[in-house]
Design an enzyme around this catalytic site. Sequence first.
Site, PDB file in Angstrom:
ATOM      1  N   GLY A 251       0.839  -1.125   0.051  1.00  0.00           N
ATOM      2  CA  GLY A 251       0.109  -0.126  -0.010  1.00  0.00           C
ATOM      3  C   GLY A 251       0.767   1.293  -0.031  1.00  0.00           C
ATOM      4  N   ASN A 252       0.225   2.339   0.306  1.00  0.00           N
ATOM      5  CA  ASN A 252       1.055   3.624   0.211  1.00  0.00           C
ATOM      6  C   ASN A 252       0.362   4.735   1.411  1.00  0.00           C
ATOM      7  OD1 ASN A 252      -1.059   5.560  -1.046  1.00  0.00           O
ATOM      8  ND2 ASN A 252      -0.831   3.927  -2.426  1.00  0.00           N
ATOM      9  N   ARG A 253       0.910   5.730   1.340  1.00  0.00           N
ATOM     10  CA  ARG A 253       0.502   6.733   2.796  1.00  0.00           C
ATOM     11  C   ARG A 253      -0.800   7.681   2.238  1.00  0.00           C
ATOM     12  NH1 ARG A 253       4.294   5.996   6.799  1.00  0.00           N
ATOM     13  NH2 ARG A 253       6.241   5.387   5.990  1.00  0.00           N
ATOM     14  N   SER A 254      -1.237   7.455   1.143  1.00  0.00           N
ATOM     15  CA  SER A 254      -2.300   8.329   0.847  1.00  0.00           C
ATOM     16  C   SER A 254      -3.647   8.229   1.679  1.00  0.00           C
ATOM     17  CB  SER A 254      -2.703   8.149  -0.535  1.00  0.00           C
ATOM     18  OG  SER A 254      -4.025   9.203  -0.911  1.00  0.00           O
TER      19      SER A 254
ATOM     20  N   ALA B  22      -3.359   7.764  -5.389  1.00  0.00           N
ATOM     21  CA  ALA B  22      -2.181   7.463  -5.234  1.00  0.00           C
ATOM     22  C   ALA B  22      -2.175   5.856  -5.841  1.00  0.00           C
ATOM     23  CB  ALA B  22      -1.594   7.284  -3.965  1.00  0.00           C
TER      24      ALA B  22
END
Length: 224
Positions: A33-36, A100
Amino acid sequence: RILAGTTSDLAGRHVVVSAGGTREPIDPVRFIGNRSSGLQGYALAKVAAARGAKVTLVAANTALPDPAGVSVVRVGSALEMREAVHAAAPAADVVVMAAAVADFRPVSAAGQKIKKTEESDTLPIELVKNPDILAELVVQRASGQVIVGFAAETDNVLEHGRAKLARKGCDLLVVNQVGENLTFGAPDNAGVILSATGSEREIPLGTKEELAAAVWDEVATLLA
Ligand code: CTP
Ligand code: CA
């Protein structure tokens, strides 16, 4: 200019906004995943609705309440986001890709939870490139449709942004700087709105609603 009733320059327009960050499954319980947080995309959706637009928000893995008067489509992975965005885009006057989207996903997700073994201290996961939804939108764009991208960069923000705008072929690219304590999950954002026509508008640090309002100002100009 942000509050409902102050301007309705998007009345009669249908806009699609993507928000949040995609999750690419590794196995049934794990993902890349990512931090958005989705806050900027939600702010874009809220402000567009307040300015009269019909809004479809494609939200990936956000933990935010549905904005009033906005139609929300929830997705998980990049492939799911691609499907939802392409389903909504043909009817839209504007598509804003604030999400993102993971650049890569595991080639295949394991059917069961991956277990540790005594034999190996490493676990290679092979990744394959995801489709570039924004680039696909540009190729398939309906006449007069406005397409907006976002780019978070950690360094050489403007140079990367200008190159990315040219590469992607969208009408506007909003670039901002990200890092450990910058932007992600924060209520504030700053950025520069780069236009395919060459104009560059700097938006000083303010709320994500303020940045959203500036983006819609530029979009409204292009639609006019
Ligand atoms: N984007 C997309 N589909 C992808 C990747 C990105 O639609 N598979 C969109 C994002 O939503 C954003 C824009 O493209 O609006 C720019 O994303 P960014 O990650 O900055 O660009 P990339 O082309 O992936 O370049 P980089 O290698 O810097 O990540
Ligand atoms: Ca990327």
